[in-house]
Design a protein around this motif. Structure first.
Motif, short mmCIF file in Angstrom:
data_model
loop_
_atom_site.label_atom_id
_atom_site.label_comp_id
_atom_site.label_asym_id
_atom_site.label_seq_id
_atom_site.Cartn_x
_atom_site.Cartn_y
_atom_site.Cartn_z
N ALA A 164 -105.63 13.27 -91.30
CA ALA A 164 -106.32 14.01 -90.25
C ALA A 164 -105.71 13.71 -88.89
O ALA A 164 -105.52 14.62 -88.05
CB ALA A 164 -107.81 13.66 -90.26
N ALA A 165 -105.37 12.45 -88.64
CA ALA A 165 -104.72 12.10 -87.38
C ALA A 165 -103.35 12.75 -87.28
O ALA A 165 -102.94 13.21 -86.20
CB ALA A 165 -104.60 10.57 -87.26
N ALA A 166 -102.62 12.82 -88.40
CA ALA A 166 -101.31 13.47 -88.40
C ALA A 166 -101.44 14.96 -88.09
O ALA A 166 -100.61 15.53 -87.36
CB ALA A 166 -100.63 13.27 -89.76
N ALA A 167 -102.45 15.62 -88.64
CA ALA A 167 -102.67 17.03 -88.34
C ALA A 167 -102.96 17.23 -86.86
O ALA A 167 -102.46 18.18 -86.24
CB ALA A 167 -103.82 17.57 -89.19
N THR B 127 -108.81 26.27 -75.52
CA THR B 127 -108.87 27.73 -75.57
C THR B 127 -109.48 28.18 -76.89
O THR B 127 -109.37 27.46 -77.90
CB THR B 127 -107.45 28.33 -75.38
OG1 THR B 127 -107.53 29.73 -75.25
CG2 THR B 127 -106.53 27.97 -76.54
N ALA B 128 -110.10 29.35 -76.86
CA ALA B 128 -110.80 29.85 -78.05
C ALA B 128 -109.85 29.98 -79.23
O ALA B 128 -108.73 30.49 -79.10
CB ALA B 128 -111.43 31.21 -77.74
N GLY B 129 -110.29 29.53 -80.38
CA GLY B 129 -109.53 29.67 -81.62
C GLY B 129 -108.61 28.52 -81.94
O GLY B 129 -108.08 28.44 -83.05
N ALA B 130 -108.41 27.59 -80.97
CA ALA B 130 -107.50 26.47 -81.23
C ALA B 130 -108.01 25.61 -82.39
O ALA B 130 -107.23 25.11 -83.20
CB ALA B 130 -107.33 25.62 -79.97
N GLY B 131 -109.33 25.45 -82.49
CA GLY B 131 -109.88 24.67 -83.59
C GLY B 131 -109.69 25.32 -84.94
O GLY B 131 -109.53 24.64 -85.96
N ASP B 132 -109.66 26.67 -84.98
CA ASP B 132 -109.40 27.37 -86.23
C ASP B 132 -107.99 27.07 -86.73
O ASP B 132 -107.76 26.84 -87.92
CB ASP B 132 -109.57 28.88 -86.05
CG ASP B 132 -110.94 29.26 -85.53
OD1 ASP B 132 -111.90 28.54 -85.84
OD2 ASP B 132 -111.04 30.27 -84.81
N VAL B 133 -107.03 27.06 -85.78
CA VAL B 133 -105.65 26.74 -86.14
C VAL B 133 -105.57 25.31 -86.67
O VAL B 133 -104.90 25.05 -87.69
CB VAL B 133 -104.71 26.93 -84.93
CG1 VAL B 133 -103.28 26.50 -85.27
CG2 VAL B 133 -104.72 28.38 -84.47
N LEU B 134 -106.26 24.38 -86.01
CA LEU B 134 -106.25 22.98 -86.48
C LEU B 134 -106.81 22.87 -87.89
O LEU B 134 -106.28 22.12 -88.72
CB LEU B 134 -107.04 22.11 -85.52
CG LEU B 134 -107.23 20.64 -85.93
CD1 LEU B 134 -105.89 19.95 -86.12
CD2 LEU B 134 -108.09 19.90 -84.92
N ALA B 135 -107.88 23.59 -88.18
CA ALA B 135 -108.44 23.55 -89.53
C ALA B 135 -107.42 23.99 -90.56
O ALA B 135 -107.31 23.41 -91.64
CB ALA B 135 -109.69 24.43 -89.60
N GLY B 136 -106.64 25.02 -90.22
CA GLY B 136 -105.59 25.47 -91.13
C GLY B 136 -104.49 24.45 -91.30
O GLY B 136 -103.99 24.22 -92.41
N VAL B 137 -104.07 23.83 -90.20
CA VAL B 137 -103.04 22.78 -90.26
C VAL B 137 -103.50 21.63 -91.15
O VAL B 137 -102.77 21.17 -92.04
CB VAL B 137 -102.71 22.26 -88.85
CG1 VAL B 137 -101.77 21.06 -88.92
CG2 VAL B 137 -102.08 23.36 -88.00
#
Length: 546
Positions: free
Chosen positions: A476-479, A438-448
């Protein structure tokens, strides 16, 4: 942690044991039979009377299946063996006949597909032992046509049979996870001694079902071999997660600088900041124009917009590289991160910063987070002509290639997220839910990811190969794990499956499972938004640490 080893390493580990007369096949066959019986019980079927079809090729996997069939026949199962090799495992075949397995020798049969599918139609469990770890994909005829026919038969069946693969589903790339031809998808793969890379790597991982690793005694032989692929479990991630102590304050817990969002895409800033804040760190410093800044402050009043020291950067979410002002802001943040030797996450528009060789030899503390299309663009810009289709067909190979040509750590997003560094094992995390597309999920991952790296920022600022080699990739795998766990919670699916190093050991007196229980979920769950994922992050982290 699941550690996957190449077929060559597994065979090397087996050699001294076989020379010493260790009964590896007996152990493997008993474990396989036990797993088949467990699948029957789990689906509410009685073991006596159940109809099982063994799909038997040549080599040791065929022998494992035949010996397992003899165990199941003695427990009252109606076992049929479709023997498709000219020279099947002789001792296994003799044991199967002696136990009452009905053997159908079909090698070279002119009506092979019809004969096998007729047997398959009557069986509730198919045991796929057509090929082993020595086979190279794709399958050749007649097995390619047979597997295609069986997959079609299974899909058309009103009550789909359970497919149990022996070691690997027939047709996958054992060491690289490629799917160059037909494959019989498995519900569960019972793999011997150690997981194989193709069971964890996309796209083959999606066809392996649940992976059960059987301990047949190879630990000693594999102990000195570096794994080819790793998959982190909840325990591994909890061990990596930075925890605040009584003497900590906001600066010691990690400060993340975020350059994300634009007047055109302001929501990306909110999502990236939400991912960072709700993962848990000391402070976020946000750098952006008026509209995204006001939205970030409305949602997260604790975010600081004043300049100052940071311990990691997350750059690029929601930024068009053609936006000159925001491109300059990205470049300044990236240069500041490199100068201070702190970790930097480059996502979306930030990936354009490494499209040329101005940054030819990045440190592994720079983490690139492309999806397949973005990775293809990056590789092409670096002189490796690549399409999205190329990346989708071989994600691990292209992630590793990108790591080698840039020097950075690469987190390739997808149903199975692959993390590659220029050296060391790959990581392959399959912890999320399809609802996460879904849109924006990658933005959240970048923050995590940025928040997690900031928690390690002071240590990673003095990153040195040899002392902290592999740490950025494992973080990165943990995130990716935590991001996927939060998505599952948001979707109502419970927590991710717990990978297990050894699910079953035939050398244990109980002949039972170990102390990690079988994972169950609450069903398929429901739709989620990227903000739902961010909101679920505190519960995901708390559950992980609990």
């Amino acid at each position: 942690m699941i550690r996957a080893h190449t077929a060559a390493d597994v065979r090397t580990a087996e050699e001294p044991l076989l020379a010493a007369g260790e009964p590896l096949m007996d152990r493997a066959a008993f474990a396989l039979a036990t797993h088949v019986a467990a699948e029957l019980r789990e689906r509410g079927h009685r073991i006596p009377g159940s109809v099982i079809l063994l799909l038997v090729g040549g080599g040791n996997n065929g022998g494992d299946a035949l010996f397992a069939g003899s165990h199941l026949a003695r427990r009252g199962c109606q076992v049929h063996a479709a023997v498709l090799a000219e020279h099947p495992h002789a001792a296994g075949l003799a044991a199967a006949r002696a136990a009452g397995v009905r053997v159908h020798e079909l090698a070279g049969a002119p009506d092979l597909n019809d004969a096998v599918t007729a047997l398959a139609r009557r069986a509730g469990v198919w045991v796929d032992a057509l090929t082993g770890i020595g086979a190279r994909a794709p399958l050749r005829e007649p097995l390619a046509g047979l597997v295609t026919a069986l997959a079609a038969e299974r899909a058309a069946s009103p009550d789909e049979p359970v497919v149990v693969a022996v070691d690997v589903p027939s047709g996958i790339g054992v060491d690289d996870g490629a799917v160059p031809g037909p494959v019989l998808p498995a519900d569960v793969t019972v793999t011997m001694g150690a997981a194989k890379p193709g069971l964890l790597l996309p796209p083959a991982a999606a066809l392996a079902g649940r992976v059960e690793v059987v301990d047949v005694g190879l630990e000693g032989g594999l102990a000195g071999q570096a794994p080819a692929v790793c998959r982190l479990s909840a325990t591994d991630v909890a061990d990596l997660w930075p925890l605040p102590g009584p003497a900590d304050h906001k600066y010691t817990r990690g400060v993340l600088g975020v350059v994300a969002g634009s007047q055109t895409y302001p929501g990306a800033a909110v999502l990236a900041v939400a991912g960072a804040v709700r993962t848990g760190l000391g402070m976020v410093r946000y750098h952006g124009p008026e509209i995204p800044t006001s939205l970030v402050h409305a949602r997260h009043p604790e975010v600081v917009t004043a300049p100052g020291r940071v311990q990691a950067w997350a750059i690029g979410c929601g930024i068009d590289p053609d936006d000159a002002a925001r491109a300059q802001e990205m470049e300044r943040g990236f240069a500041a991160g490199l100068a201070a030797r702190v970790p930097v996450v480059l996502d979306a528009g930030g990936l354009s910063l490494v499209h040329d060789d101005a940054h030819a030899d990045l440190p592994a503390t720079v983490v690139l987070t492309p999806h397949a299309g973005e990775l293809a663009l990056l590789l092409t810009a670096r002189g490796e002509d690549t399409t999205r289709e190329d990346v989708d067909a071989a994600p691990a190979r292209h992630a590793r290639l990108a790591a080698e040509v840039t020097g950075a750590t690469v987190l390739l997003k997808g149903p199975t997220t692959v993390v590659a560094a220029p050296d060391g094992p790959l990581y392959a995390q399959a912890d999320a839910t399809p609802w996460l597309a879904t849109a924006g999920a990658g933005d959240v991952l970048a923050g995590v990811l940025g928040a997690l790296l900031a928690g390690y920022g002071d240590a990673l600022a003095v990153y040195a190969e040899g002392r902290l080699a592999g740490v950025p990739a494992s973080l990165a795998a943990a995130a990716a794990y935590v991001h996927g766990r939060a998505a599952r919670l948001a979707a109502g699916q419970g927590t991710p499956p717990r990978p297990r190093d050894v699910i079953f050991s035939v050398r244990r007196a109980s002949h039972g499972e170990d102390d990690i229980s079988r994972h169950t979920t609450t069903g398929q769950g429901g739709p989620i938004s990227a903000l739902d994922v961010a909101v679920a992050l505190p519960a995901a982290v708390a559950g992980l640490l609990r």
